[in-house]
Design an enzyme around this catalytic site. Sequence first.
Site, mmCIF file in Angstrom:
data_model
loop_
_atom_site.group_PDB
_atom_site.id
_atom_site.type_symbol
_atom_site.label_atom_id
_atom_site.label_comp_id
_atom_site.label_asym_id
_atom_site.label_seq_id
_atom_site.Cartn_x
_atom_site.Cartn_y
_atom_site.Cartn_z
ATOM 1 N N GLY B 52 -3.128 -2.614 3.517
ATOM 2 C CA GLY B 52 -1.729 -2.092 3.145
ATOM 3 C C GLY B 52 -0.885 -3.373 3.074
ATOM 4 N N CYS B 53 -1.198 -4.502 3.299
ATOM 5 C CA CYS B 53 -0.294 -5.558 2.984
ATOM 6 C C CYS B 53 -0.570 -6.362 1.515
ATOM 7 C CB CYS B 53 -0.541 -6.772 4.144
ATOM 8 S SG CYS B 53 -0.165 -6.029 5.886
ATOM 9 N N GLN B 54 0.228 -6.799 1.168
ATOM 10 C CA GLN B 54 0.259 -7.483 -0.020
ATOM 11 C C GLN B 54 -0.474 -8.892 0.281
ATOM 12 O OE1 GLN B 54 4.011 -8.513 -2.084
ATOM 13 N NE2 GLN B 54 3.240 -7.579 -4.149
#
Lengths: 412, 146
Positions: B52-54
């Site tokens: 869920g992290c870029q």
Amino acid sequence: MSTLAATGIKIDQIRAQFPVLHQLVNGKPLIYLDNAATNQKPKRVIEALARYYEKDNANIHRGIHTLAERATKAYEETRHVMQRFIHAKHVEEIIFTRGVTESINLVAATYGRKFLNAGDEVILSGLEHHSNIVPWQMICEEKGAHLKVIPVTEVGEIDLKAYRTLLSSKTRIVAVNHASNSLGTINPIKEIIDLAHQRQAVVLIDGAQASAHLPIDVQELDCDFYCISSHKMYGPTGTGILYGKKELLEEMPPYMGGGEMIKEVTFAKTTYNELPYKFEAGTPNIADVIALKEAVSFIEELGKEQIAAYELELLKYAAQRLSAIKGVRLVGTAPEKVSVQSFIVDGIHPFDIGQMLDARGIAVRTGHHCTQPLMDRFGIEGTVRASFSVYNTKAEIDSLAEGVERTINFMR
Amino acid sequence: MKPVDQIQNEIISEFAVLDGDMEMTVFYIMELGQKLPVMNEVDKTDDNIVKGCQSKVWLTARLENGNVYFEADSNTAITKGLVSLLIRIFNHQTPEAILNADLYFMNKIGMERFIGTQRSNGFAAMIKQMKLYALAFKTKKELAGE
């Protein structure tokens, strides 16, 4: 003060037409260098949108009342404007879509579905945006056809020699961009088209990055399909065109079913409307199509050649300023480019550069720019990309270079 | 160990000194990241990536004498700085303290304004992952106690 060479128009006068440019971002004057993603809209485009909703809003084509007539007339005028803009032979060769992505999907899903067979080949280049890769992958998978990819050279050009060897009697479709969104490379599309035609393959050109910068003459190019997004040429988002040769469009089945695209409907059978309406099911994006006309006028009044010459000056200046910074490496150094400069900085992630620049009010794009295969080709995760429009200035590029330098100095 | 809220309040006052200057704030966060203890390369596996992290963020946790210890790294300096704030708050805390923590410092320092929506979502994913570790440790402790 910079001027648009032969026209004598001052860049400040052009900037004055873009309301969005006159604001502070994070306490600093906005410097907008993300034009390859979407460029800003002149006041006349914004006013055309407002005017349509204030005065003329009506559904087009079937109404007999005055507003419907006005809206229809304005909508169809843009079709004529776009025909002229790309020098299409027939006005019905201009299909309004949501933009390049939908245009490519339309061709893949109709022409591709009808004419591709198992074992056939579709040729793309390694420079393509995901939107000119994925629709072809989808249809190839469905039909048992194969994708072939033209490799990209170290400077970021299509390898024409390799292209010649990829072409064969199995080639049905060649789909390449006119100019690369990640690197700015201008591709020799005339040559690509001619070579494909020698093999009886059809050619689709993704013109997303070309429409605001390069002359487009689809008859001279002899391309079979050409795709444009309005929002990359000072026009509204959510609209664009697909140009297709009339004889090809006529052979293609419809893309979506619904209102507008029909001639007659019974529960037993539906007959389809004529071009271009066969491909324009449902109520289209009327307002944005109408305002697109103003974007074309903006470009044509300044002159595309004048715009391109000025942008090229900015590009050269940016390449020179950025490459002079220790630790900066330019990605995409082809001699023929539109005004896009990608770069990476040793040991610093593009996101961090982008974040630091944003803190200084400078908008750039960071990441893979929807061209992951191209990034893989260069063995990098992504780049920082600065892209220029006619309203940018050398002073803004100075600020960009200073911001990059400052980040490097801090991180070292 | 200082309670969670005391550390949060310290962070809030440190950021207040920056007076909302965006560039200084970003520099400061990156600087915090540079001070984060180096994570072992062997721990930078796909399994340890926070989803869920870029940016890529690796996170590991261990329980020692009833307290949780996190280690993290990221491929971007800014994200490394952000995760370092969470480590500063959560390290040495009990699983219960982590699970019960109500993090309010992000709103107080106006984090969303300088990291944007996408990164804020990524930041929330980091917190979620840290709380999941705490929950796992708590459950393990309870099972062992029975």
